[in-house]
Design a protein around this motif. Structure first.
Motif, mmCIF file in Angstrom:
data_model
loop_
_atom_site.group_PDB
_atom_site.id
_atom_site.type_symbol
_atom_site.label_atom_id
_atom_site.label_comp_id
_atom_site.label_asym_id
_atom_site.label_seq_id
_atom_site.Cartn_x
_atom_site.Cartn_y
_atom_site.Cartn_z
ATOM 1 N N GLU A 175 0.824 -1.205 0.000
ATOM 2 C CA GLU A 175 0.000 0.000 0.000
ATOM 3 C C GLU A 175 0.861 1.260 0.000
ATOM 4 O O GLU A 175 0.551 2.232 -0.703
ATOM 5 C CB GLU A 175 -0.931 -0.024 1.222
ATOM 6 C CG GLU A 175 -1.970 -1.135 1.156
ATOM 7 C CD GLU A 175 -2.760 -1.285 2.441
ATOM 8 O OE1 GLU A 175 -3.793 -1.985 2.411
ATOM 9 O OE2 GLU A 175 -2.349 -0.709 3.480
ATOM 10 N N GLU A 179 1.176 4.294 -3.005
ATOM 11 C CA GLU A 179 1.062 5.721 -2.716
ATOM 12 C C GLU A 179 2.313 6.468 -3.180
ATOM 13 O O GLU A 179 2.218 7.503 -3.853
ATOM 14 C CB GLU A 179 0.866 5.926 -1.205
ATOM 15 C CG GLU A 179 -0.500 5.508 -0.687
ATOM 16 C CD GLU A 179 -1.553 6.578 -0.909
ATOM 17 O OE1 GLU A 179 -1.271 7.571 -1.611
ATOM 18 O OE2 GLU A 179 -2.671 6.405 -0.377
ATOM 19 N N LYS A 182 2.631 6.540 -6.904
ATOM 20 C CA LYS A 182 1.442 7.121 -7.551
ATOM 21 C C LYS A 182 0.852 6.167 -8.588
ATOM 22 O O LYS A 182 0.552 6.545 -9.730
ATOM 23 C CB LYS A 182 1.796 8.471 -8.201
ATOM 24 C CG LYS A 182 2.228 9.545 -7.199
ATOM 25 C CD LYS A 182 2.557 10.864 -7.881
ATOM 26 C CE LYS A 182 2.801 11.970 -6.880
ATOM 27 N NZ LYS A 182 3.876 11.673 -5.903
ATOM 28 N N LYS A 352 -8.844 6.893 -6.892
ATOM 29 C CA LYS A 352 -8.156 6.895 -5.619
ATOM 30 C C LYS A 352 -8.126 5.484 -5.046
ATOM 31 O O LYS A 352 -9.020 4.687 -5.261
ATOM 32 C CB LYS A 352 -8.860 7.851 -4.645
ATOM 33 C CG LYS A 352 -8.703 9.311 -5.005
ATOM 34 C CD LYS A 352 -9.315 10.201 -3.932
ATOM 35 C CE LYS A 352 -9.102 11.675 -4.265
ATOM 36 N NZ LYS A 352 -9.695 12.555 -3.219
#
Length: 366
Positions: A175, A179, A182, A352
């Motif tokens: 995870e 992030e 991206k 997202k």
């Protein structure tokens, strides 16, 4: 997921509730093993890619499927059964019974099928087949009325996620990398270069590695013009080349830059902390979230694609030197620039991340 697999998983859960140290011999088992005495267990692909095949044999012979790794660490150091999933963990009291079984470890599809059909209580499996048992699996599917010719691929993702979830530390790393890099699942493609395959302990020609690396991204640009691309490799040099090539082409190429080349589960004689092998699983899960991929050697990239369940045809094998032209893209790929409309649609489609990405693991058995 096919009905027979659902039924077996339900049956497995019920049997696990019943077995105890004082009644274990009332049941039959298939145990996927990698012992400290094993001459060779194979890497992550050799060990785990046959999972649907093993499940099929266990279901056909009414055996409880368990997994017992000792090298380089327990499987529970990396993966766990998901909460509510299939508990394949081997109880400690079961280990002596596994070690004392009189039947040898089955290392071929044919031998496992034959031994599992017998009366032995414990059957040990260390199957390493070029097709990972998929031919047997697909033939059985057709024989029992399943009209899908490639059932092994179709069923893989559901089977995998019913049995495995990453341990919390690996889940957090996956995870975190999404992030940091991206990346959004389903919104990127990956390129994989295995530079050390077949020459372990030696150095491959840097010029060849550079050629493979650049061509892998050229091929990726044909599958998804404009990127973004996640690049994975067992070579730090290859990763650095990929980053520079992305900058040259002005497209997003991202990778995980560790401080050393990747380790392999079965090629390292040193005693290490299990965390040193985490990158194998982090890359695997990141790659499994891509929609298309390019690859050269080994089965790691294809394994990730099986877990993804995504388009199995959206890939290019990108070897470009010293390779049989019937098995690879010997002439190489040409870089494909995206159109402006393609670039805008790619960025606009990004969504997202929704957490958590993985199911919580079950508790450890004793």
């Amino acid at each position: 997921m096919p009905t027979w697999m659902k039924d077996y998983f339900s049956w497995h859960r019920e049997q696990r509730k019943l077995i105890r140290a004082d009644n274990w011999d009332k049941f039959k088992y298939i145990v996927m093993v990698c012992s400290s005495q094993s001459e060779k267990c194979g890497g992550i692909v050799d060990r785990l890619r046959p999972i649907p095949f093993i499940v099929r044999v266990a279901a056909e012979t009414k055996r409880i499927l368990l997994i017992k790794w000792e090298r380089p660490a327990t499987l529970e150091s990396f993966l766990m059964p998901p909460h509510g999933g299939v508990d394949w963990q081997t109880p400690k009291w079961m280990v002596p019974h596994i070690e004392s079984t009189n039947v040898g470890t089955a290392k071929s599809v044919k031998k496992l099928v034959a031994i599992a059909a017998g009366k032995e209580k414990v059957v040990k499996s260390q199957v390493q087949a070029h097709d990972y048992g998929s031919k047997y699996y697909n033939n059985q599917a057709l024989e029992y009325g399943d009209e899908v010719p490639d059932a092994f691929r179709r069923d893989y993702r559901d089977c995998w996620y019913s049995m495995f979830t990453p341990v919390p530390e690996i889940a957090r790393k996956v995870e975190g990398e999404l992030e940091r890099l991206k990346l959004v699942p389903g919104g990127f493609s990956f390129a994989h270069v295995r530079a050390s395959y077949g020459i372990e302990g030696q150095a491959r020609d840097p010029a060849l590695v550079k050629n493979w690396t650049q061509n892998s991204l050229n091929c990726a640009s044909n599958l998804q013009p404009g990127g973004p691309y996640f690049f994975a490799s067992d070579s730090m040099y290859s990763k650095q080349v990929a980053i520079e090539y992305g900058q040259e082409k002005n497209v997003p190429v991202v990778t995980r830059l560790d401080d050393k080349d990747a380790l392999y589960l079965d090629l390292d004689g040193e005693i290490r902390d299990p965390s040193e092998y985490f990158p194998i699983f982090v890359d695997l899960y990141l790659m499994s979230m891509a929609k298309c991929y390019t690859y050269n050697m080994g089965g790691y990239a294809e394994f990730a694609n099986l877990i993804s369940g995504s388009d199995f045809t959206c890939n290019v094998r990108h070897w470009t030197a010293g390779v049989d032209p019937n098995s690879a893209n010997k002439n190489g790929c040409q870089w494909m620039q995206p159109t402006k409309s393609k670039q805008s649609s790619t960025s606009a489609s990004a969504a997202k991340l929704t957490y958590p990405l993985f199911l919580a693991p079950t508790t450890t058995v004793t």
